[in-house]
Write an enzyme that holds these catalytic residues in place. Structure first.
Site, PDB file in Angstrom:
ATOM      1  N   ARG A   1     -33.450  27.548  -5.909  1.00 13.93           N
ATOM      2  CA  ARG A   1     -34.425  25.823  -6.187  1.00 13.93           C
ATOM      3  C   ARG A   1     -35.596  25.997  -5.803  1.00 13.93           C
ATOM      4  O   ARG A   1     -35.652  26.582  -4.967  1.00 13.93           O
ATOM      5  CB  ARG A   1     -33.652  24.373  -6.021  1.00 13.93           C
ATOM      6  CG  ARG A   1     -34.678  23.904  -6.336  1.00 13.93           C
ATOM      7  CD  ARG A   1     -33.908  22.782  -6.359  1.00 13.93           C
ATOM      8  NE  ARG A   1     -32.968  21.849  -7.154  1.00 13.93           N
ATOM      9  CZ  ARG A   1     -32.866  20.115  -7.757  1.00 13.93           C
ATOM     10  NH1 ARG A   1     -33.139  19.681  -7.207  1.00 13.93           N
ATOM     11  NH2 ARG A   1     -32.628  20.759  -9.061  1.00 13.93           N
TER      12      ARG A   1
ATOM     13  N   ASP B   1     -37.293  12.350 -18.524  1.00 20.22           N
ATOM     14  CA  ASP B   1     -37.754  12.123 -17.372  1.00 20.22           C
ATOM     15  C   ASP B   1     -38.568  12.253 -16.295  1.00 20.22           C
ATOM     16  O   ASP B   1     -39.366  11.117 -17.055  1.00 20.22           O
ATOM     17  CB  ASP B   1     -37.709  13.895 -16.805  1.00 20.22           C
ATOM     18  CG  ASP B   1     -37.840  15.376 -16.110  1.00 20.22           C
ATOM     19  OD1 ASP B   1     -37.319  14.215 -14.591  1.00 20.22           O
ATOM     20  OD2 ASP B   1     -38.361  15.975 -15.802  1.00 20.22           O
TER      21      ASP B   1
ATOM     22  N   GLN C   1     -28.710  22.095 -15.381  1.00 23.09           N
ATOM     23  CA  GLN C   1     -29.446  20.952 -16.452  1.00 23.09           C
ATOM     24  C   GLN C   1     -28.082  20.838 -17.575  1.00 23.09           C
ATOM     25  O   GLN C   1     -28.414  20.206 -17.964  1.00 23.09           O
ATOM     26  CB  GLN C   1     -29.901  20.261 -15.734  1.00 23.09           C
ATOM     27  CG  GLN C   1     -30.602  18.901 -16.454  1.00 23.09           C
ATOM     28  CD  GLN C   1     -29.700  17.992 -16.013  1.00 23.09           C
ATOM     29  OE1 GLN C   1     -29.617  17.373 -14.924  1.00 23.09           O
ATOM     30  NE2 GLN C   1     -28.962  16.697 -16.039  1.00 23.09           N
TER      31      GLN C   1
ATOM     32  N   ARG D   1     -22.659  18.735 -14.171  1.00 24.91           N
ATOM     33  CA  ARG D   1     -23.069  19.423 -13.328  1.00 24.91           C
ATOM     34  C   ARG D   1     -21.965  20.408 -12.966  1.00 24.91           C
ATOM     35  O   ARG D   1     -22.947  21.725 -12.725  1.00 24.91           O
ATOM     36  CB  ARG D   1     -23.961  18.845 -12.747  1.00 24.91           C
ATOM     37  CG  ARG D   1     -25.316  17.999 -13.110  1.00 24.91           C
ATOM     38  CD  ARG D   1     -26.002  19.128 -13.563  1.00 24.91           C
ATOM     39  NE  ARG D   1     -26.785  19.912 -13.373  1.00 24.91           N
ATOM     40  CZ  ARG D   1     -27.672  20.518 -11.866  1.00 24.91           C
ATOM     41  NH1 ARG D   1     -28.242  18.946 -12.365  1.00 24.91           N
ATOM     42  NH2 ARG D   1     -28.090  21.397 -11.104  1.00 24.91           N
TER      43      ARG D   1
HETATM   44  N1  NVA Z   1     -38.455  17.365 -13.765  1.00 24.13           N
HETATM   45  C1  NVA Z   1     -37.438  17.243 -12.291  1.00 24.13           C
HETATM   46  C2  NVA Z   1     -36.331  17.415 -12.275  1.00 24.13           C
HETATM   47  C3  NVA Z   1     -35.297  16.811 -11.059  1.00 24.13           C
HETATM   48  C4  NVA Z   1     -34.391  17.569 -11.654  1.00 24.13           C
HETATM   49  C5  NVA Z   1     -38.653  18.023 -10.893  1.00 24.13           C
HETATM   50  O1  NVA Z   1     -38.540  18.409 -11.095  1.00 24.13           O
HETATM   51  O2  NVA Z   1     -38.483  16.929 -10.439  1.00 24.13           O
HETATM   52  N1   CP Z   2     -30.261  16.595 -12.035  1.00 22.34           N
HETATM   53  C1   CP Z   2     -31.011  17.138 -10.906  1.00 22.34           C
HETATM   54  O1   CP Z   2     -31.341  18.332 -10.664  1.00 22.34           O
HETATM   55  O2   CP Z   2     -31.006  16.036  -9.780  1.00 22.34           O
HETATM   56  P1   CP Z   2     -31.057  16.936  -8.008  1.00 22.34           P
HETATM   57  O3   CP Z   2     -32.437  17.177  -8.021  1.00 22.34           O
HETATM   58  O4   CP Z   2     -30.396  15.679  -7.345  1.00 22.34           O
HETATM   59  O5   CP Z   2     -30.026  17.917  -7.304  1.00 22.34           O
END
Ligand code: NVA
Ligand code: CP
Length: 303
Positions: free
Chosen positions: A102, A220, A132, A289
């Site tokens: 990530r 979102d 997701q 998930r």
């Molecule tokens: N758009 C959000 C999604 C979190 C799962 C972010 O990138 O913070």
């Molecule tokens: N939806 C999602 O990716 O959640 P987290 O940021 O908690 O991993």
């Protein structure tokens, strides 16, 4: 399929194979049927951003598959002090059987895959969030029984979630509409992608237009991870219009689902009332998930 970097790279058939396996793994888990399909395998989980769902579901998922997952925060890794991705990729490839990452830039995930020799899974970048959306598609199929003829609507920021929703839903045969404020629309690349599906995609600045006749509504946060300093400017652009509320739900089809990747900001992109009315679908999505990612890991890492 060697990696999961974006949904664009998967065929419709590959996505359906993942969803079918995810359904099977969910059944096995619910019925206490052992499924140690990745016995002895190791997954490194590199996090440059925060996470609740992704971290816990990958770690538990790997354990349930008989493997082991290592949490690798970029604060502790040398990558956080500037060690090149190309070197990190070649080192980690010698210890692990798979890497989940990530991060911010999509190019970092692509480089990890390019220079490493093990499967790489994208667990969110600024560009996309394929894990997701696999869970979202699994949830839609669970509640709606399929995809044909359904319309998906996204209300909000044209960022990572919007991008993957558009790609995943179009690939599986759904119509997709998106409403974003001016200046926060999806990138050219995704607009180009959508051109492959004439008559199936609509982009507007008007949420009520986008939501008309929807069977699934997604939203979102207004400010994503890494955009915290823009939060106030964004609030001004989104407030009062780009919200999933009862008025918006009233123009959707009867029985319309709501999906939210979480975390949710009640009173901003979604009202507390709509959130609670659809909590069952939203938390099933969160649970899925686990199952969808287990399926991805099995597809990528099983001998
Ligand atoms: N758009 C959000 C999604 C979190 C799962 C972010 O990138 O913070
Ligand atoms: N939806 C999602 O990716 O959640 P987290 O940021 O908690 O991993």
């Amino acid at each position: 399929m060697k990696h999961l970097l974006t949904l664009e790279q998967l065929s419709k058939e590959e996505i359906l194979e993942i969803l079918n396996l995810a359904d099977q793994l969910k059944f096995q888990r619910n019925n206490n049927i052992e499924h140690h399909l990745l016995k002895g395998k190791t997954l490194g989980m590199v996090f440059q951003k925060s996470s609740t769902r992704t971290r816990v579901s990958f770690e538990v998922g790997m354990y349930e598959l008989g493997g082991y997952a290592l949490f690798l925060s970029s604060r502790d890794l040398q990558i956080g002090r500037g060690e090149p991705v190309e070197d990190t990729a070649r080192v980690l490839s010698r210890y692990l059987d798979g890497i989940m990452i990530r991060t911010y830039k999509q190019s970092e995930v692509e480089d990890l895959a390019k220079y490493g020799s093990i499967p790489v899974i994208n667990a969110l970048t600024d560009y996309c969030h394929p894990c997701q959306v696999l869970a979202d598609l699994m949830t839609i199929r669970e509640f709606k029984g399929g995809f044909d003829g359904l319309k998906a609507t996204f209300i909000g920021d044209g960022f990572n979630m919007a991008n993957s929703i558009i790609v995943g839903c179009l690939k599986l045969g759904m119509r997709v509409s998106i409403a974003s404020p001016k200046g926060y629309e999806i990138c050219e690349h995704i607009q180009e992608f959508a051109k492959q599906y004439p008559g199936m995609f609509e982009m507007t600045n008007d949420p009520m237009v986008a939501a008309k006749g929807a069977d699934v509504v997604f939203t979102d946060v207004w400010a994503s991870m890494g955009e915290e300093q823009e939060a106030e400017v964004r609030r001004k652009a989104f407030e009062g219009k780009y919200q999933v509320n009862e008025e918006l739900m009233a123009v959707c089809n009867e029985g319309c689902m709501v999906q939210h990747c979480l975390p949710a900001h009640r009173g901003e992109e979604i009202t507390a009332d709509v959130f609670e009315a659809h909590a069952n679908e939203i938390f099933e999505e969160a649970e899925n998930r686990l199952h969808a990612q287990k399926a991805v890991m099995v597809k990528l890492m099983k001998d």
